[in-house]
Write a protein that holds these residues in place. Structure first.
Motif, PDB file in Angstrom:
ATOM      1  N   THR A   1      91.938  81.329  43.320  1.00 31.96           N
ATOM      2  CA  THR A   1      90.933  80.774  43.212  1.00 31.96           C
ATOM      3  C   THR A   1      90.571  79.663  43.805  1.00 31.96           C
ATOM      4  O   THR A   1      89.246  79.805  44.387  1.00 31.96           O
ATOM      5  N   MET A   2      91.133  78.792  43.980  1.00 27.30           N
ATOM      6  CA  MET A   2      89.925  78.165  45.042  1.00 27.30           C
ATOM      7  C   MET A   2      90.440  78.104  46.822  1.00 27.30           C
ATOM      8  O   MET A   2      89.525  77.404  47.327  1.00 27.30           O
ATOM      9  N   ARG A   3      91.623  79.193  47.492  1.00 28.25           N
ATOM     10  CA  ARG A   3      90.872  79.722  47.751  1.00 28.25           C
ATOM     11  C   ARG A   3      89.396  79.990  48.250  1.00 28.25           C
ATOM     12  O   ARG A   3      89.207  79.799  49.055  1.00 28.25           O
ATOM     13  N   GLU A   4      89.593  80.881  47.226  1.00 22.33           N
ATOM     14  CA  GLU A   4      88.645  81.695  47.057  1.00 22.33           C
ATOM     15  C   GLU A   4      86.825  80.795  47.077  1.00 22.33           C
ATOM     16  O   GLU A   4      85.947  80.978  47.756  1.00 22.33           O
ATOM     17  N   ALA A   5      86.987  79.906  46.742  1.00 19.07           N
ATOM     18  CA  ALA A   5      85.802  78.769  46.809  1.00 19.07           C
ATOM     19  C   ALA A   5      85.864  77.485  47.912  1.00 19.07           C
ATOM     20  O   ALA A   5      84.751  77.706  47.950  1.00 19.07           O
TER      21      ALA A   5
ATOM     22  N   ILE B   1      83.995  75.769  40.997  1.00 16.74           N
ATOM     23  CA  ILE B   1      84.392  75.333  41.641  1.00 16.74           C
ATOM     24  C   ILE B   1      83.625  74.840  43.057  1.00 16.74           C
ATOM     25  O   ILE B   1      83.578  73.175  43.353  1.00 16.74           O
TER      26      ILE B   1
ATOM     27  N   SER C   1      87.424  87.913  46.045  1.00 14.67           N
ATOM     28  CA  SER C   1      88.062  87.365  44.662  1.00 14.67           C
ATOM     29  C   SER C   1      88.363  89.013  44.214  1.00 14.67           C
ATOM     30  O   SER C   1      88.277  89.376  44.271  1.00 14.67           O
TER      31      SER C   1
ATOM     32  N   HIS D   1      85.096  81.257  37.080  1.00 15.70           N
ATOM     33  CA  HIS D   1      84.850  81.809  37.913  1.00 15.70           C
ATOM     34  C   HIS D   1      84.995  80.457  39.150  1.00 15.70           C
ATOM     35  O   HIS D   1      84.293  79.009  38.787  1.00 15.70           O
ATOM     36  N   TYR D   2      85.180  81.133  41.059  1.00 17.15           N
ATOM     37  CA  TYR D   2      85.503  80.326  41.990  1.00 17.15           C
ATOM     38  C   TYR D   2      84.374  79.310  42.236  1.00 17.15           C
ATOM     39  O   TYR D   2      83.959  78.506  42.884  1.00 17.15           O
ATOM     40  N   GLU D   3      83.215  80.188  41.956  1.00 16.87           N
ATOM     41  CA  GLU D   3      81.751  79.165  42.034  1.00 16.87           C
ATOM     42  C   GLU D   3      81.214  78.264  41.786  1.00 16.87           C
ATOM     43  O   GLU D   3      80.762  77.479  41.857  1.00 16.87           O
TER      44      GLU D   3
ATOM     45  N   VAL E   1      93.335  75.063  38.163  1.00 18.40           N
ATOM     46  CA  VAL E   1      93.434  77.294  38.662  1.00 18.40           C
ATOM     47  C   VAL E   1      94.656  76.722  39.264  1.00 18.40           C
ATOM     48  O   VAL E   1      95.250  75.980  40.427  1.00 18.40           O
TER      49      VAL E   1
ATOM     50  N   SER F   1      93.557  72.620  43.593  1.00 19.09           N
ATOM     51  CA  SER F   1      94.110  73.813  42.735  1.00 19.09           C
ATOM     52  C   SER F   1      94.231  72.458  41.468  1.00 19.09           C
ATOM     53  O   SER F   1      94.545  72.719  40.108  1.00 19.09           O
TER      54      SER F   1
END
Length: 236
Positions: free
Chosen positions: A50-54, A15, A191, A11-13, A46, A41
Motif C-alpha cells: 500500500t505504501m509503495r502504491e502511495a 496516504i 493497486s 486506500h493508498y490515496e 499499513v 508503512s
C-alpha cells in the motif's frame, strides 16, 4: 515528519494525500528525502505494498522522484507540471483534447467488441483467454498489468477480422497511451484491488465475445471503460 496513522484499512490515496499536504505546506521541503517505504508503512500502519502504491501516485503527480536504491526525494514546485494537472502536463494535451481521445476510444472499443463477438475465431478466443489469465496472474505488477491490458484490447481489434479496425485502434491508442500512462500504472495496475476489478472485467468481456453475444459484450465493455474513465477524470 508527523503523519496520522490510518484507523482502518484505507486506500493508498489517503496516504498520498497526507504526504502531498506535508509537501505543499513546507513541512517537507524540496530536496528532502522521505523516510523509507518500510518506515512510512510503520508510521501509517499499513502494508508495504500500500505504501509503495502511495509513493508511486506521488511520483505520477510530480511530487517526488523515486531513485533506485536511494529512496524518494521531494521535487521543487516548479517541476510539478507548472500548475497544470500532472496528467495533462505529461500528455502535452489540453483537457478537451484528452476528453475527445477518450470519447473516440470508447466509440471504437464498443464497435470492436461487438464485431469481435460476431466474427471471432477459436484462435481469437484462445488468445483473449491467454491474455485475460495473464492479467489475473500479475495483479499488483504495474508493468505486466499494463502490457496484458493493452494486448487484450488489441487482440479484440484483431478479432473483428477487419484490418482497418485494427489499424484504427493502433493509431488511436498511441496518443492515449502517452497521455494516461502514469495514471494508468499507479491508479489501475499497481493497486491489487483495482487491478483485480479490471481483470474480472476482461474475463466478462471474454466470455461475452466467446458466447457471440454482441449486446452483452458491448455492455461489459461500456461498464469497463466507464470505470477506467472515472479514475482518469480525477486527475483532470
Amino acid at each position: 515528519m508527523e503523519v496520522k496513522p490510518l484507523n482502518k484499512q484505507n486506500h493508498y490515496e489517503a496516504i498520498a494525500g497526507q504526504l502531498r499536504r506535508l509537501i505543499d505546506d513546507g513541512s517537507v521541503k524540496p530536496g528532502d528525502k522521505l523516510p523509507s517505504a518500510r518506515e512510512l508503512s510503520e508510521r501509517f500502519g499499513v502494508g508495504r505494498s500500500t505504501m509503495r502504491e502511495a509513493l508511486s501516485a506521488l511520483k505520477a503527480m510530480g511530487y517526488i522522484d523515486i531513485r533506485q536504491g536511494g529512496g524518494s526525494v521531494v521535487r521543487p514546485p516548479e517541476e510539478r507540471a507548472g500548475g497544470l494537472p500532472p496528467l495533462l502536463a505529461a500528455a502535452g494535451a489540453t483537457r478537451e483534447e484528452l476528453l475527445e481521445l477518450l470519447e473516440a476510444r470508447r466509440s471504437l472499443e464498443l464497435a470492436n467488441v461487438a464485431l469481435a463477438a460476431r466474427k471471432r475465431s477459436a484462435d481469437d478466443v484462445a488468445r483473449l483467454r491467454e491474455l485475460a489469465e495473464g492479467m489475473s496472474g500479475t495483479l499488483g505488477d504495474d508493468l505486466e498489468g499494463e502490457r496484458y491490458d493493452m494486448e487484450f484490447h488489441l487482440a479484440l481489434a484483431h478479432a473483428t477480422g477487419n484490418r482497418m479496425m485494427a489499424r484504427l485502434y493502433e493509431s488511436l491508442m498511441a496518443p492515449i497511451e502517452r497521455a494516461i500512462r502514469a495514471v494508468r500504472r499507479t491508479e489501475l495496475y499497481a493497486s491489487r484491488e483495482v487491478a483485480g476489478r479490471l481483470a474480472d472485467a476482461h474475463v466478462r468481456i471474454l466470455l461475452a465475445v466467446e458466447a457471440g453475444d454482441e449486446a452483452l459484450a458491448a455492455a461489459e465493455m461500456q461498464a469497463h471503460l466507464e470505470h477506467v474513465e472515472r479514475i482518469v477524470m480525477k486527475h483532470l
